[in-house]
Every structure is written in C-alpha cells, then in structure tokens.
Scaffold this motif. Structure first.
Motif, short mmCIF file in Angstrom:
data_model
loop_
_atom_site.label_atom_id
_atom_site.label_comp_id
_atom_site.label_asym_id
_atom_site.label_seq_id
_atom_site.Cartn_x
_atom_site.Cartn_y
_atom_site.Cartn_z
N PRO A 71 0.83 -1.21 0.00
CA PRO A 71 0.00 0.00 0.00
C PRO A 71 0.86 1.26 0.00
O PRO A 71 2.01 1.23 0.45
CB PRO A 71 -0.80 -0.12 1.29
CG PRO A 71 0.05 -0.95 2.19
CD PRO A 71 0.80 -1.90 1.29
N PRO A 72 0.33 2.37 -0.48
CA PRO A 72 1.07 3.64 -0.43
C PRO A 72 1.46 3.96 1.02
O PRO A 72 0.67 3.77 1.94
CB PRO A 72 0.07 4.67 -0.95
CG PRO A 72 -0.90 3.88 -1.76
CD PRO A 72 -0.98 2.52 -1.11
N GLY A 73 2.69 4.41 1.20
CA GLY A 73 3.18 4.77 2.53
C GLY A 73 3.79 3.60 3.28
O GLY A 73 4.32 3.80 4.37
N ASP A 74 3.72 2.40 2.73
CA ASP A 74 4.32 1.24 3.38
C ASP A 74 5.83 1.48 3.50
O ASP A 74 6.47 1.87 2.53
CB ASP A 74 4.04 -0.01 2.55
CG ASP A 74 4.61 -1.26 3.20
OD1 ASP A 74 5.80 -1.56 2.92
OD2 ASP A 74 3.88 -1.91 3.97
N PRO A 75 6.41 1.26 4.67
CA PRO A 75 7.84 1.52 4.86
C PRO A 75 8.73 0.78 3.87
O PRO A 75 9.75 1.31 3.43
CB PRO A 75 8.12 1.06 6.29
CG PRO A 75 6.79 1.11 6.97
CD PRO A 75 5.76 0.83 5.92
N GLN A 76 8.36 -0.44 3.52
CA GLN A 76 9.17 -1.20 2.56
C GLN A 76 9.12 -0.55 1.18
O GLN A 76 10.14 -0.44 0.50
CB GLN A 76 8.67 -2.65 2.49
CG GLN A 76 9.53 -3.54 1.63
CD GLN A 76 9.02 -4.98 1.61
OE1 GLN A 76 8.01 -5.31 2.22
NE2 GLN A 76 9.73 -5.83 0.89
N LEU A 77 7.93 -0.10 0.76
CA LEU A 77 7.79 0.57 -0.52
C LEU A 77 8.56 1.89 -0.53
O LEU A 77 9.27 2.20 -1.49
CB LEU A 77 6.32 0.81 -0.85
CG LEU A 77 6.02 1.56 -2.15
CD1 LEU A 77 6.53 0.77 -3.36
CD2 LEU A 77 4.52 1.82 -2.28
N VAL A 78 8.43 2.64 0.55
CA VAL A 78 9.14 3.91 0.66
C VAL A 78 10.64 3.68 0.57
O VAL A 78 11.36 4.39 -0.15
CB VAL A 78 8.77 4.64 1.97
CG1 VAL A 78 9.67 5.85 2.20
CG2 VAL A 78 7.31 5.06 1.94
N SER A 79 11.13 2.66 1.26
CA SER A 79 12.56 2.35 1.22
C SER A 79 13.01 1.98 -0.19
O SER A 79 14.08 2.40 -0.64
CB SER A 79 12.85 1.20 2.19
OG SER A 79 14.19 0.83 2.13
N MET A 80 12.20 1.21 -0.89
CA MET A 80 12.53 0.82 -2.26
C MET A 80 12.57 2.05 -3.18
O MET A 80 13.46 2.18 -4.03
CB MET A 80 11.52 -0.20 -2.79
CG MET A 80 11.63 -1.55 -2.10
SD MET A 80 10.24 -2.66 -2.42
CE MET A 80 10.18 -2.72 -4.17
N VAL A 126 13.12 5.23 -2.27
CA VAL A 126 14.27 6.05 -1.92
C VAL A 126 15.55 5.45 -2.50
O VAL A 126 16.39 6.16 -3.07
CB VAL A 126 14.38 6.23 -0.39
CG1 VAL A 126 15.71 6.85 0.01
CG2 VAL A 126 13.23 7.09 0.13
N SER A 127 15.69 4.14 -2.41
CA SER A 127 16.86 3.47 -3.00
C SER A 127 16.91 3.70 -4.50
O SER A 127 17.98 3.95 -5.06
CB SER A 127 16.83 1.98 -2.70
OG SER A 127 16.98 1.74 -1.34
N HIS A 128 15.76 3.63 -5.15
CA HIS A 128 15.71 3.85 -6.59
C HIS A 128 16.10 5.29 -6.93
O HIS A 128 16.86 5.53 -7.88
CB HIS A 128 14.31 3.53 -7.13
CG HIS A 128 14.18 3.68 -8.60
ND1 HIS A 128 14.77 2.81 -9.50
CD2 HIS A 128 13.55 4.62 -9.36
CE1 HIS A 128 14.50 3.20 -10.73
NE2 HIS A 128 13.77 4.30 -10.67
N LEU A 129 15.59 6.25 -6.15
CA LEU A 129 15.95 7.66 -6.38
C LEU A 129 17.45 7.86 -6.23
O LEU A 129 18.07 8.60 -7.00
CB LEU A 129 15.20 8.57 -5.42
CG LEU A 129 13.70 8.70 -5.65
CD1 LEU A 129 13.04 9.41 -4.48
CD2 LEU A 129 13.40 9.43 -6.94
N LYS A 130 18.04 7.19 -5.25
CA LYS A 130 19.49 7.30 -5.05
C LYS A 130 20.25 6.70 -6.22
O LYS A 130 21.24 7.28 -6.68
CB LYS A 130 19.89 6.60 -3.75
CG LYS A 130 19.49 7.36 -2.50
CD LYS A 130 19.92 6.62 -1.25
CE LYS A 130 19.57 7.38 -0.01
NZ LYS A 130 19.98 6.64 1.21
#
Length: 163
Positions: free
Chosen positions: A5-14, A16-20
């Motif tokens: 779901p949107p806002g899920d910590p695992q999704l957010v982490s993925m 952020v890693s992609h943006l990096k």
C-alpha cells in the motif's frame, strides 16, 4: 511491490533506494551546494562562527605545549552548544533548498517515482497538472505555466498524460 500500500515503509525504502541509484539526491546536493556560499544566511553564519572562534581563541595564549586537538574539540563543542549552527542551517535551508523544492526537485522526483511504480507506461513528457474544472474539459489549466506547480491543495491532481 504491487501489493504494497502507499506509505508502506518497505515501498518507501525501495523508492528512496531507486531515487538514489538514479543520482537524484547527488544532483540535488550539487545544485544546492553551488548556491550556498552566495546566500546571506551562509555568509552571516560563517561570520558568526568566525567571530565566536576568534573571541574564544583570544582568551588563550599560544605556547608550544598547547594541546591544539583539545582546544579544537573544546571550540567545536562550544559552537555546537551555542545553537548558532542549528539556527544558521535552518536559515540556509530556507534560502537555498525551499525555493527549489516545488519547482525543481518535486517534478523530477514524481517522474522517477512514477516510472518506478509503472515501468514502461510513462511518457517522456512531464505530468500535466489538472484542476477539477479543467479535468472536465480534458485540457491543462491556463492558470499555471508549463512545468510550474501550483500550490498544494485538495483540488489538484497529477495526471501522467491526457488521452
């Protein structure tokens, strides 16, 4: 990824890693650092720290036996304790980063996130901003120039492309 779901910590982490890995954070850092030394907040903070250090050093007499590392650490501790860095950095962020967030950083982040969430379905053009009134007409609003984001609000939708 699709089941998160949107806002899920695992999704957010993925994301952020992609943006990096796309180099966006490094690009944003370079863009901001290029502007820092010309801003009044930075110049003011630099002057305040220089004056603080000079005043502190004026109370010490130099000698060959002076423990410079201890003196340096003591000054660093006193500068941090004074709170001037925290206030100064907040002002620098306000002058350097804040003006770029909505017009430069946000559109780039949104595009990379959309490409990450829906690979291959994004066009190369930036998203078109629609208001509820213009959504009925299926045309972008004339109130904002191309590439410019209107202020955030509940009545603004970001659409990848018009059909």
């Amino acid at each position: 990824m699709a089941g998160l779901p949107p806002g899920d910590p695992q999704l957010v982490s993925m994301i952020v890693s992609h943006l990096k890995t796309q180099g966006l954070f490094d690009q944003f850092r370079r863009d901001c650092l290029a502007d820092v030394d010309t801003k009044p907040a930075y110049l003011n903070l630099k002057q305040r720290v220089d004056n603080f250090v000079s005043n502190h050093l004026s109370n010490h007499t130099w000698s060959p036996h002076l423990n410079k590392n201890q003196l340096r650490n003591n000054i660093r501790h006193l500068v941090l304790q004074s709170g001037m860095l925290e206030q100064g950095v907040d002002r620098i962020v306000a002058q350097v980063v804040d003006p770029k967030v909505n017009h430069i950083f946000r559109p780039q982040v949104e595009q990379v996130v959309q490409e990450f969430l829906s690979p291959g379905s994004c066009s190369q053009e930036p998203p078109v901003l629609l208001t509820p009134e213009s959504e009925e007409e299926e045309q972008p609003s004339d109130s904002s120039e191309e590439g410019e984001l209107p202020p955030d609000g509940p009545d603004i939708f970001i659409v990848p492309e018009l059909v």
